[in-house]
Design a protein around this motif. Structure first.
Motif, PDB file in Angstrom:
ATOM      1  N   ASN A 283       6.841   3.974  -5.399  1.00 11.18           N
ATOM      2  CA  ASN A 283       6.630   3.780  -6.060  1.00 11.18           C
ATOM      3  C   ASN A 283       7.606   3.441  -7.730  1.00 11.18           C
ATOM      4  O   ASN A 283       7.452   2.033  -8.120  1.00 11.18           O
ATOM      5  CB  ASN A 283       6.080   5.203  -7.363  1.00 11.18           C
ATOM      6  CG  ASN A 283       4.501   4.552  -6.676  1.00 11.18           C
ATOM      7  OD1 ASN A 283       4.070   3.388  -6.148  1.00 11.18           O
ATOM      8  ND2 ASN A 283       3.430   5.463  -7.142  1.00 11.18           N
ATOM      9  N   ILE A 286       8.592  -0.344  -5.943  1.00 15.11           N
ATOM     10  CA  ILE A 286       7.414  -1.014  -5.904  1.00 15.11           C
ATOM     11  C   ILE A 286       7.268  -1.804  -7.346  1.00 15.11           C
ATOM     12  O   ILE A 286       7.276  -2.757  -7.474  1.00 15.11           O
ATOM     13  CB  ILE A 286       6.107  -0.639  -5.486  1.00 15.11           C
ATOM     14  CG1 ILE A 286       6.378  -0.081  -4.083  1.00 15.11           C
ATOM     15  CG2 ILE A 286       4.521  -0.799  -5.227  1.00 15.11           C
ATOM     16  CD1 ILE A 286       5.176   0.804  -3.366  1.00 15.11           C
ATOM     17  N   LEU A 467       3.867  -3.446   1.686  1.00 15.34           N
ATOM     18  CA  LEU A 467       2.531  -3.548   2.178  1.00 15.34           C
ATOM     19  C   LEU A 467       1.713  -2.460   1.915  1.00 15.34           C
ATOM     20  O   LEU A 467       2.849  -1.545   1.714  1.00 15.34           O
ATOM     21  CB  LEU A 467       3.032  -4.346   3.501  1.00 15.34           C
ATOM     22  CG  LEU A 467       3.654  -5.066   3.917  1.00 15.34           C
ATOM     23  CD1 LEU A 467       3.791  -4.929   5.505  1.00 15.34           C
ATOM     24  CD2 LEU A 467       2.888  -6.297   3.868  1.00 15.34           C
ATOM     25  N   ASP A 468       0.694  -2.344   1.600  1.00 12.28           N
ATOM     26  CA  ASP A 468       0.297  -0.538   2.408  1.00 12.28           C
ATOM     27  C   ASP A 468       0.091   0.336   3.221  1.00 12.28           C
ATOM     28  O   ASP A 468       0.137  -0.207   3.985  1.00 12.28           O
ATOM     29  CB  ASP A 468      -1.484  -0.855   1.225  1.00 12.28           C
ATOM     30  CG  ASP A 468      -1.897   0.148   0.913  1.00 12.28           C
ATOM     31  OD1 ASP A 468      -1.470   1.293   0.664  1.00 12.28           O
ATOM     32  OD2 ASP A 468      -3.036   1.030   1.718  1.00 12.28           O
ATOM     33  N   THR A 469       0.948   1.372   2.880  1.00  9.58           N
ATOM     34  CA  THR A 469       1.085   2.067   3.953  1.00  9.58           C
ATOM     35  C   THR A 469       0.107   3.013   3.678  1.00  9.58           C
ATOM     36  O   THR A 469       0.425   4.180   4.612  1.00  9.58           O
ATOM     37  CB  THR A 469       2.516   2.517   3.387  1.00  9.58           C
ATOM     38  OG1 THR A 469       2.547   3.543   2.575  1.00  9.58           O
ATOM     39  CG2 THR A 469       3.667   1.577   3.517  1.00  9.58           C
ATOM     40  N   GLY A 470      -0.342   4.229   2.530  1.00  8.26           N
ATOM     41  CA  GLY A 470      -1.412   5.200   2.884  1.00  8.26           C
ATOM     42  C   GLY A 470      -0.148   6.727   2.137  1.00  8.26           C
ATOM     43  O   GLY A 470      -1.026   7.136   2.040  1.00  8.26           O
ATOM     44  N   HIS A 477       7.171  -3.288   3.257  1.00  5.29           N
ATOM     45  CA  HIS A 477       7.349  -5.155   2.880  1.00  5.29           C
ATOM     46  C   HIS A 477       7.463  -5.856   3.453  1.00  5.29           C
ATOM     47  O   HIS A 477       8.395  -5.135   4.669  1.00  5.29           O
ATOM     48  CB  HIS A 477       8.499  -5.121   1.463  1.00  5.29           C
ATOM     49  CG  HIS A 477       9.909  -5.399   1.534  1.00  5.29           C
ATOM     50  ND1 HIS A 477      10.379  -4.311   2.095  1.00  5.29           N
ATOM     51  CD2 HIS A 477      10.868  -6.824   1.588  1.00  5.29           C
ATOM     52  CE1 HIS A 477      11.493  -4.653   2.230  1.00  5.29           C
ATOM     53  NE2 HIS A 477      11.820  -5.905   2.372  1.00  5.29           N
ATOM     54  N   LYS A 502      -2.071  -2.764   7.712  1.00  3.32           N
ATOM     55  CA  LYS A 502      -3.162  -3.574   7.741  1.00  3.32           C
ATOM     56  C   LYS A 502      -2.798  -5.184   7.956  1.00  3.32           C
ATOM     57  O   LYS A 502      -2.225  -5.618   7.079  1.00  3.32           O
ATOM     58  CB  LYS A 502      -3.645  -3.543   6.674  1.00  3.32           C
ATOM     59  CG  LYS A 502      -4.734  -2.256   6.563  1.00  3.32           C
ATOM     60  CD  LYS A 502      -5.166  -2.483   5.098  1.00  3.32           C
ATOM     61  CE  LYS A 502      -5.050  -0.349   4.524  1.00  3.32           C
ATOM     62  NZ  LYS A 502      -5.976  -0.307   2.976  1.00  3.32           N
TER      63      LYS A 502
END
Length: 544
Positions: A283, A286, A467-470, A477, A502
């Motif tokens: 985070n 990000i 990019l979302d990784t969960g 990225h 995704k």
């Protein structure tokens, strides 16, 4: 042609101090002839831009940043002729050269200041900032609080106080004075004529401070545009790299509308990156990237892990700094400037953990912008905490296991700085020669990293996207440019994991670089990562 004129958008920069890199004549001090001898090494590593720390004549109160003569070379390091020969050899190797432009202050021994203090009627009196009754509430302005208690120093000869944000031996120049601005333009032009590709401008926020001068802030800031215009008219592809440790909302002052600094050190991202590494959470990185403003198209961020100064953490909250200290600098001797930063190189901070070292440099090279390496980073050099202040990370380059690490043939006591000769990071075990023989060395890994990075222009030129990784511990990225996309995925934690990106099903992920030979991601784009694992991919379309 356009890409040639903005070469800095995709450079690999290597920073060194001539006096600690290679000694050619055995006097214990590195020099330009020694640097010339090592240009093949740097070119072979894939370096295409060198940033040289100050090499001007200086009393060396502040590692050469107290300049006595802007138009010459410290005689310990060579002559102007040696510098010109070095520039010729660097050009042959395709290496750009940036040098330090230190014009926010001079040495107290500079002829300008000597004239200013002895004659009130001298034009040089107005090159500096004076006061008979300076304000006393200036503690927050002091750069070196461990050494100074004010930014004003009384001079007996001048019978007045002069301004100095740094050491008292470094009086601030008065940038509001048009004659000082003209002197700076002359300095820029002199070194451009000798072939340099630009300047790393030292302490730019202090260059445009309005303390004690007869000018408004916007007038001082306009000098940044003047410098850029002057530079570009004389050499279209020359650049200004600003040292400006400021919050994201202030970066517009330095980039302007693309008409001021070409590049900025990304201090904000650097500090948030170390917070992320300490927490093992993505985070902070990000949030930092999201906080950075959109910069002019031809401008660029310079990302770094460590450089020649302390790891400055001043933009973090006290609790955040403490988190980093607890993980990477738990002892007071590892910290500097009253808990403002860390005076260690990266490998000792990570306890020599190769996995974390690789992860961090993989992250550095894949972040949007361009990377900076400090000399010795490529072999995993350590630090010497027995040395004072910032000198702990300024020890000579370790070339071999021979006398003085191959840096010099002089007696050890004559070296400009002591070699690291004991412990895990001794030159006897950490050096270029040994690293080149070992196919699994950090140096050979770094060589691969640089080669891969130079194949991924998207990282320097492209538009980035997180990019979302969960997984809170994984930072991913992408960077897209010219219809090509590179994706980088980094696991900041000490545990393995898998993520599913995704992505459009009409594309597949082609492995470029990683810490292991992993299974190829399938149609679900599921990516496995070991503890502190990293992987780079190119996104390719599936042919019908």
């Amino acid at each position: 042609m356009i890409m040639q004129n903005i070469w800095h958008k995709n450079a690999i920069i290597y920073s060194l101090d001539v006096e600690t890199f290679m000694d050619s004549n055995g006097d214990g001090v590195g020099d330009f002839q020694g640097l010339i001898e090592r240009l093949d090494y740097l070119s072979g590593l894939g370096i295409n831009c060198l940033w040289l720390l100050p090499f001007y004549p200086s009393p060396n109160r502040d590692n050469g940043y107290d300049v006595m003569d802007y138009y010459n070379v410290d005689p310990r390091l060579g002559t102007l002729g040696d510098f010109v020969e070095f520039m010729d050899r660097a050009r042959e190797q395709g290496i750009h050269v940036l040098i330090d432009l230190v014009v926010n202050h001079t040495s107290i021994e500079h002829p300008w200041f000597q004239a200013a203090r002895t004659d009130k009627n001298s034009k040089y009196r107005h090159y500096y900032v004076w006061s008979e009754n300076p304000p006393q509430d200036d503690v927050e302005e002091i750069v070196f609080p461990h050494a100074e208690d004010s930014i004003w120093e009384y001079d007996q000869q001048a019978e007045a106080y002069y301004l100095h944000h740094f050491y008292k031996e470094q009086p601030d120049l008065n940038i509001a004075n048009s004659e000082v601005r003209e002197e700076i333009r002359k300095i820029i032009n002199f070194w451009l004529q000798l072939g340099v590709s630009g300047f790393r401008v030292d302490a730019v926020p202090y260059l445009i401070k309005e303390i004690g001068v007869q000018a408004e802030r916007h007038e001082l800031e306009s000098f940044l545009s003047e410098m850029r215009e002057f530079l570009s008219l004389r050499r279209a592809d020359a650049v200004l790299l600003a040292e400006a440790n400021v919050s994201p909302d202030l970066t517009c002052v330095y980039f302007g509308q693309g008409d001021r600094m070409n590049m900025l050190f990304n201090f904000y991202l650097n500090q948030q990156m170390f917070l992320a590494l300490a927490r093992q959470e993505a985070n902070p990185i990000i949030d930092a990237l999201k906080s950075l403003p959109k910069i002019p198209k031809q401008a660029q961020w310079l990302n770094f892990v460590r450089h020649h100064d302390e790891l400055n953490l001043n933009q973090l909250e006290n609790t955040q700094r403490e988190e980093i200290f607890q993980v990477f600098a738990p002892e007071e001797a590892m910290q500097i400037y009253k808990g403002r930063g860390i005076r260690r190189r990266l490998p000792p901070m990570f306890g020599g953990d190769r996995r974390r070292i690789e992860l961090t440099y993989s992250l550095l090279f894949s972040l949007p912008g361009i990377p900076l390496l400090r000399y010795g980073d490529e072999i995993g050099m350590g630090d010497d905490l027995s040395l004072s202040d910032r000198d702990s990370v300024r020890t000579p380059m370790q070339w071999s296991s021979g006398q003085n690490g191959g840096f010099s043939t002089s007696d050890p006591e004559k070296l400009t700085q002591p070699m690291i000769s004991q412990g895990e990071y001794s030159y006897k075990s950490v050096n270029v020669a040994a690293s080149q023989r070992d196919p699994n060395s950090l140096l050979n890994w770094m060589d691969r990293l640089i080669r891969i990075r130079k194949q991924c222009s998207e990282l320097g030129w492209g538009n980035w996207q997180i990019l979302d990784t969960g997984e809170p511990c994984v930072f991913a990225h992408s960077c897209e440019w010219n219809n090509k996309t590179v994706i980088a995925v980094h696991n900041l934690a000490d545990k393995s994991c898998s993520i599913a990106l995704k992505l459009d099903g009409s594309y597949y992920l082609d492995d470029l670089f990683g810490d292991h030979q992993y299974e190829v991601p399938g149609e679900s784009h599921t990516i496995s990562l070991e503890a502190y694992g990293y992987r780079w991919f190119r996104l390719n379309p599936i042919k019908p």
